[in-house]
Design an enzyme around this catalytic site. Sequence first.
Site, PDB file in Angstrom:
ATOM      1  CD  GLU A  95      -2.832   1.428   0.578  1.00 35.61           C
ATOM      2  OE1 GLU A  95      -2.516   1.507  -0.625  1.00 35.61           O
ATOM      3  OE2 GLU A  95      -3.980   1.617   0.988  1.00 35.61           O
ATOM      4  CG  ASP A  96      -0.900   4.914  -1.407  1.00 33.54           C
ATOM      5  OD1 ASP A  96      -1.593   4.301  -0.563  1.00 33.54           O
ATOM      6  OD2 ASP A  96      -1.385   5.789  -2.156  1.00 33.54           O
ATOM      7  CG  ASP A  99      -5.218   9.424   6.429  1.00 33.18           C
ATOM      8  OD1 ASP A  99      -4.784   9.880   7.500  1.00 33.18           O
ATOM      9  OD2 ASP A  99      -6.005  10.051   5.709  1.00 33.18           O
ATOM     10  CB  THR A 100      -8.932   6.744   8.469  1.00 32.07           C
ATOM     11  OG1 THR A 100      -9.219   6.036   7.259  1.00 32.07           O
ATOM     12  CG2 THR A 100      -9.108   8.234   8.251  1.00 32.07           C
ATOM     13  N   GLY A 101      -6.928   4.176   8.110  1.00 34.29           N
ATOM     14  CA  GLY A 101      -6.840   2.722   8.184  1.00 34.29           C
ATOM     15  C   GLY A 101      -8.085   2.040   7.615  1.00 34.29           C
ATOM     16  CG  LEU A 104      -4.318  -1.851   4.595  1.00 36.41           C
ATOM     17  CD1 LEU A 104      -4.240  -2.034   3.089  1.00 36.41           C
ATOM     18  CD2 LEU A 104      -3.010  -1.268   5.087  1.00 36.41           C
ATOM     19  CE  LYS A 127      -1.370  11.718   5.867  1.00 32.72           C
ATOM     20  NZ  LYS A 127      -2.501  12.428   5.201  1.00 32.72           N
ATOM     21  CG  ASP A 155      -3.980  11.111  -6.365  1.00 32.00           C
ATOM     22  OD1 ASP A 155      -3.944  10.480  -5.295  1.00 32.00           O
ATOM     23  OD2 ASP A 155      -5.044  11.472  -6.890  1.00 32.00           O
ATOM     24  NE  ARG A 161      -2.448   8.660  -9.429  1.00 31.44           N
ATOM     25  CZ  ARG A 161      -3.074   8.280  -8.312  1.00 31.44           C
ATOM     26  NH1 ARG A 161      -2.389   7.819  -7.298  1.00 31.44           N
ATOM     27  NH2 ARG A 161      -4.384   8.357  -8.220  1.00 31.44           N
TER      28      ARG A 161
HETATM   29  P1  5GP Z   1      -7.309   5.556   4.710  1.00 29.88           P
HETATM   30  O1  5GP Z   1      -8.449   4.675   4.313  1.00 29.88           O
HETATM   31  O2  5GP Z   1      -6.250   4.860   5.518  1.00 29.88           O
HETATM   32  O3  5GP Z   1      -7.811   6.798   5.401  1.00 29.88           O
HETATM   33  O4  5GP Z   1      -6.669   6.118   3.409  1.00 29.88           O
HETATM   34  C1  5GP Z   1      -5.839   5.405   2.598  1.00 29.88           C
HETATM   35  C2  5GP Z   1      -5.789   5.973   1.213  1.00 29.88           C
HETATM   36  O5  5GP Z   1      -6.042   7.375   1.212  1.00 29.88           O
HETATM   37  C3  5GP Z   1      -4.405   5.828   0.642  1.00 29.88           C
HETATM   38  O6  5GP Z   1      -4.282   4.631  -0.045  1.00 29.88           O
HETATM   39  C4  5GP Z   1      -4.287   7.044  -0.252  1.00 29.88           C
HETATM   40  O7  5GP Z   1      -4.804   6.748  -1.532  1.00 29.88           O
HETATM   41  C5  5GP Z   1      -5.173   8.081   0.390  1.00 29.88           C
HETATM   42  N1  5GP Z   1      -4.396   9.021   1.226  1.00 29.88           N
HETATM   43  C6  5GP Z   1      -4.370   9.112   2.574  1.00 29.88           C
HETATM   44  N2  5GP Z   1      -3.545  10.092   2.993  1.00 29.88           N
HETATM   45  C7  5GP Z   1      -3.024  10.632   1.870  1.00 29.88           C
HETATM   46  C8  5GP Z   1      -2.071  11.678   1.628  1.00 29.88           C
HETATM   47  O8  5GP Z   1      -1.503  12.326   2.520  1.00 29.88           O
HETATM   48  N3  5GP Z   1      -1.780  11.925   0.314  1.00 29.88           N
HETATM   49  C9  5GP Z   1      -2.356  11.246  -0.718  1.00 29.88           C
HETATM   50  N4  5GP Z   1      -1.988  11.582  -1.955  1.00 29.88           N
HETATM   51  N5  5GP Z   1      -3.244  10.245  -0.521  1.00 29.88           N
HETATM   52  C10 5GP Z   1      -3.565   9.943   0.748  1.00 29.88           C
END
Ligand code: 5GP
Length: 173
Positions: A95-96, A99-101, A104, A127, A155, A161
């Site tokens: 995964e890149d 953030d919130t999780g 994933l 994060k 992005d 990207r």
């Molecule tokens: P989550 O579901 O953990 O909140 O978010 C995961 C997805 O949100 C990542 O795979 C990514 O695509 C996007 N994302 C979260 N934080 C960032 C950020 O700081 N920059 C970018 N470009 N994408 C983010």
Amino acid sequence: MVIGKPLLTVEQIQKRVKELAQKISEDYEGKELLSVAILRGAFMFFSDIVKLIQVPMDIDFLIASSYIKTESSGEIRVYADLREDIKDKDVLLIEDIVDTGLTLSYIRDMLLARNPASLKICTFLDKKERRKTDVPLDYVGFEVPDEYVVGYGLDYENKFRNLPYIAVFKKST
Ligand code: 5GP
């Protein structure tokens, strides 16, 4: 729109990717891997790390998203599922950024229901302070602060990207 100076340089990224690949190669020694990229954000990290992992592997892709501009919508959409059957396979999700999780965690549950032999997660960025749901991360490239970052596959509205490094993105007001 403003792109700040690199938060992580090309050199820092290369060094860390090498270290992660080495650890993964050690952990999976004697096994065969199915490496899964979560697209689109992980494409650059994925292509760099798989070149350095020294165990036999198959690769597959999954396209998912929860983000609208710079905010998580909370609703995860899987646009394209895996082509491989993962039952009884050792799967490594790549995964890149976590953030919130939520993304994933959703994907992990979806894949665990298919009964892989094992399922581990490798994320380039973490994060941590934004986490809303616990998701076990086996390999983490870097922890980053609560800022919106772009580059190295990540992005803003599908742009940036292709930057080879990670930078903080700020919308100019
Ligand atoms: P989550 O579901 O953990 O909140 O978010 C995961 C997805 O949100 C990542 O795979 C990514 O695509 C996007 N994302 C979260 N934080 C960032 C950020 O700081 N920059 C970018 N470009 N994408 C983010």
